[in-house]
Motif scaffolding. Sequence first.
Motif, PDB file in Angstrom:
ATOM      1  N   TYR A  22       0.821  -1.207   0.000  1.00 29.63           N
ATOM      2  CA  TYR A  22       0.000   0.000   0.000  1.00 29.63           C
ATOM      3  C   TYR A  22       0.859   1.263   0.000  1.00 29.63           C
ATOM      4  O   TYR A  22       0.510   2.265  -0.626  1.00 29.63           O
ATOM      5  CB  TYR A  22      -1.000  -0.004   1.160  1.00 29.63           C
ATOM      6  CG  TYR A  22      -0.477   0.403   2.508  1.00 29.63           C
ATOM      7  CD1 TYR A  22      -0.134   1.723   2.793  1.00 29.63           C
ATOM      8  CD2 TYR A  22      -0.347  -0.534   3.530  1.00 29.63           C
ATOM      9  CE1 TYR A  22       0.344   2.088   4.036  1.00 29.63           C
ATOM     10  CE2 TYR A  22       0.120  -0.169   4.778  1.00 29.63           C
ATOM     11  CZ  TYR A  22       0.473   1.142   5.019  1.00 29.63           C
ATOM     12  OH  TYR A  22       0.940   1.505   6.249  1.00 29.63           O
ATOM     13  N   TYR A  24      -4.001  -0.251  -6.260  1.00 35.16           N
ATOM     14  CA  TYR A  24      -5.353  -0.590  -5.778  1.00 35.16           C
ATOM     15  C   TYR A  24      -5.410  -0.501  -4.253  1.00 35.16           C
ATOM     16  O   TYR A  24      -6.265   0.195  -3.681  1.00 35.16           O
ATOM     17  CB  TYR A  24      -5.663  -2.013  -6.244  1.00 35.16           C
ATOM     18  CG  TYR A  24      -7.075  -2.507  -6.042  1.00 35.16           C
ATOM     19  CD1 TYR A  24      -8.160  -1.649  -5.903  1.00 35.16           C
ATOM     20  CD2 TYR A  24      -7.324  -3.886  -6.010  1.00 35.16           C
ATOM     21  CE1 TYR A  24      -9.449  -2.139  -5.740  1.00 35.16           C
ATOM     22  CE2 TYR A  24      -8.612  -4.381  -5.852  1.00 35.16           C
ATOM     23  CZ  TYR A  24      -9.661  -3.507  -5.710  1.00 35.16           C
ATOM     24  OH  TYR A  24     -10.943  -3.995  -5.543  1.00 35.16           O
ATOM     25  N   GLY A  52      -4.615   3.135  -2.987  1.00 32.33           N
ATOM     26  CA  GLY A  52      -5.765   4.018  -3.059  1.00 32.33           C
ATOM     27  C   GLY A  52      -6.762   3.725  -1.949  1.00 32.33           C
ATOM     28  O   GLY A  52      -7.350   4.644  -1.361  1.00 32.33           O
ATOM     29  N   SER A  59      -8.619   9.576  -4.494  1.00 36.08           N
ATOM     30  CA  SER A  59      -8.026   8.265  -4.194  1.00 36.08           C
ATOM     31  C   SER A  59      -8.977   7.136  -4.549  1.00 36.08           C
ATOM     32  O   SER A  59      -8.554   6.081  -5.048  1.00 36.08           O
ATOM     33  CB  SER A  59      -7.657   8.194  -2.710  1.00 36.08           C
ATOM     34  OG  SER A  59      -6.741   9.202  -2.366  1.00 36.08           O
ATOM     35  N   SER A 105      -8.132   4.130  -7.113  1.00 32.44           N
ATOM     36  CA  SER A 105      -8.217   2.744  -6.663  1.00 32.44           C
ATOM     37  C   SER A 105      -9.147   1.927  -7.547  1.00 32.44           C
ATOM     38  O   SER A 105      -8.852   0.762  -7.870  1.00 32.44           O
ATOM     39  CB  SER A 105      -8.690   2.706  -5.203  1.00 32.44           C
ATOM     40  OG  SER A 105      -8.598   1.405  -4.668  1.00 32.44           O
TER      41      SER A 105
END
Length: 330
Positions: free
Chosen positions: A26, A163, A166, A181, A185
């Motif tokens: 992330y 992914y 976000g 965001s 994503s």
Amino acid sequence: MLDYLPEIYLLLLGFSVFMYAVLDGYDLGVGILLPSDNEAQRDRMIASIGPFWDANETWLVLAVGILLIAFPTAHSLILTELYMPTAIMLIALIMRGVAFDFRAKANSDHKPHWDWCFRIGSLITALTQGYMVGRYIMGFEQSTEAFGFAWLSALCVTAAYVYIGGAWLVLKTEGDLQIRSARWSRRAGWLAALGILVVSVVNPIVNQQVALRWFSFPEVLLLAPVPLIVLATIFLVDRYLRQVPMVNDLGVRWPFFGVTVIFALSFLGLAYSFFPEVVPGLMTAQEAASSPATLMIVGYGVMIVMPMILLYTFMVYRIFKGKATELSYK
């Protein structure tokens, strides 16, 4: 018990890689997403990962350590085959670390350059990791198709990091950045879904053992819920992201949790496909493992180190829970 030590270490190795993929995944995704048109949003995004990103990489160190000590033969083979992408990844990780610190000390005119360096370092790291995953899944096969699959894996793993990155920003930010965001994503999520689909199709085609494991009866009935749950989770996460922002941030943890579930099921699918092989099609855990005495001695260290990493990971996320605040280096 001694007879199963190699398989136990293989499970610990897989768990370490999974934790790294989620946690450092992330913050790599956040780094890739840094916008060039809004310094305030870049600062808030950096603030959202500031307390965590350095510690997240501990899981990569642990995974490499387990591979080196428990499976030295496999470590030698993997590092030989992946020497160049590994070297490039390490350079990119250094770029990220330097840029993260220097952006705090640079003159205002230079700060965008260090943000650009952080973004490029994050992108290269994600691409090289995806490429290495693709080469690994194909058993380091030297063919045009295998290299093509590795490059596709590079793009899809990068999309997966964006992914989850976000989704993390949806959890940690608010206002225009949260809406932005969610849009990032969503777009990355469908590309990541394509990658999951491609791997699910290619694996049984190129590996007869994988095909037998997944499509024999009654295994096919027992395993059928796995891809269905993945697809359903992708759909539900996408549905939530369309509605961001929610009143009072209702269910704001769901996208990050949902993407983590997708990562977990994807890892379980790969583990089921190849276990107990350390390198698909080339060597098993028993064939690559160190001596039982070595594994026993190292096991004491692992029993201390891994719980400590889990404990401080839990503590840091507990302490810094909630929305990211204004970035400050004081």
